[in-house]
Each structure stands twice: as C-alpha cells, then as structure tokens.
Design an enzyme around this catalytic site. Sequence first.
Site: not given
Ligand code: DGL
Length: 269
Positions: A10-11, A42-43, A73, A75, A152, A186-188
């Site tokens: 993931d990011s 990344y998003g 991830c 994204t 983060e 989004c996994t975050h």
């Molecule tokens: N956790 C990622 C996702 O599921 C990336 C989020 C990001 O870096 O913006 O989209």
Amino acid sequence: MDNRPIGVFDSGLGGLTAVRELRRILPGEDIVFFGDTGRVPYGSRSPHIIKEYAKQCMDFLEKQNVKMILVACGTVSSVLGEEIGAGRNVPCMGVLEPTVKAAVSATKNGNIGLIATATTVASGSYEKLTAKLMPEAKFTGKACPLFVPLVENGYFASNCEVTRLVAKDYLSAFDKKDIDTLILGCTHYPLLYNLIDSITEYKLNLIDSGKEAAVAAKELLSEKDMLSECEKGRMRFFVTDKVEGFARLGKEFLGEELSEVTRVEIEEL
Ligand code: DGL
C-alpha cells in the site's frame, strides 16, 4: 503447501488493515509488507503515476520471493483493474471484488455508499462493479482526501476531535441517501472504523476493504493449495521513508511490535 511469504503493499499504513486480518485468520503465514510512505498519498495522483509506483512496489515484492501479492490499496486496485496481475509470476489480487461482494451481500435496501480517495471515486471502479453484481443498487460515492494524511499523522483515535469534525463534514454527503451500507474503499479508512461507526450512529454496515481482501487472499491460497504449514508467521516491513513513525503507529494499530522494519530508497526501486 507453500511456505513463502505473502506480499502485501500500500502507500502506507492503510495496508495494515489487511495485515491485521491476515494475522488473525492465517497466523502461520510469513508476511512481507511494502509501504510506499515516501510517496503517500497515492489517492490524489494521476493514474499513470500510480501505475508506475505500483509496478515498482510489485517488482520489489516479487524480488522478496513472495508467493502472492495482495494489493491492499483501493486506489491501485481501481487504477489497475483487470490488469492487476498482468506479467507477474505469482497470483495477484486487489481489494475491489471482495469488498463489493461483501457490500452487496450486506445491503438490505440496495442503497450503498462509498468513501474512498479522489482517484478511486473518479475511476468509478466500485460503482461499476456494484452495478454489475447488483444492477438495482443505488450508489453514492464521496471522496475524502483528508483522511489519508490524518491517518498517516496518527489522528485515528475514535475520540480525535479534528478527524471527527472532518468526518462529519464528509459523511453529511449521505444524509439524504438512505444508505444502509458504507464501503470504506480506501484501506486507510478502516483505521477510522470506530469513529465513522459512532458518527453514523452504529446504523450502517461498514465494509472494511482491507479485511475483506485478506479473507479473499486466504480463499485464493487455500484453493491453490498454497497455505503455509508453519505455526507462527514472521512479519517484515519495508518502507520508503522514516522507519520510526511507521513502526510506532503500526504497533498502535496492529497491537504487536513491528520488530523488522527496513527503509528502502525510492531511487533503488
Ligand atoms: N490506502 C490506499 C487506498 O486504499 C491509498 C491511499 C492514498 O495513498 O491516498 O486507496
């Protein structure tokens, strides 16, 4: 059986939502986690940049001799779509399909919401798959770009006033939509699970994309007879920025010490 590690990337911290579930349901598996923390988020980036980053992350994991790659991830899963495993020597899967399947089976009234990164929402990936699996569903997506930086930076406690304020504003997008199911695409975002659950008054089925992906990874390994026979798995983490912050926040979320965290230089990917 196959005792090689599962590769997850993931990011950043978001991928740990998949790792946490993998530890719970497959405690014997070794895991190699790659977090591209030097380039998170990344998003908000364009698809061609995300594709390039994803290629580097997946190449790195393949060099670690993983037996599969879990793209934890939303994204990257959205941008790569069906191409996710193209040209790879190991099975690869993302979060989209397991997450949408879980949402479709959870909803009673067919009104499904999605919160995810701007790139994911703009890609229409979750919406299209939902329409395919449940043509009568009504779908509402909302990008929540501030969530990833908040997570983060460690602002994920359920009583965090700053994140709560931001989340209330984002979630008001669903006020008149009568949704009964909300995809944390989004996994975050599952790091904010309790906070989102309390703001939405515990009324919604919250679908955790990291967790659903981990469950699907177990199914895939079991179908291919690739599960490990070990009893206690080892976890190794690689990140592209400072080790300390990731190890501290990762421990807070996973509830276990991250004893092997190594920094990788982006230039070497
Ligand atoms: N956790 C990622 C996702 O599921 C990336 C989020 C990001 O870096 O913006 O989209």
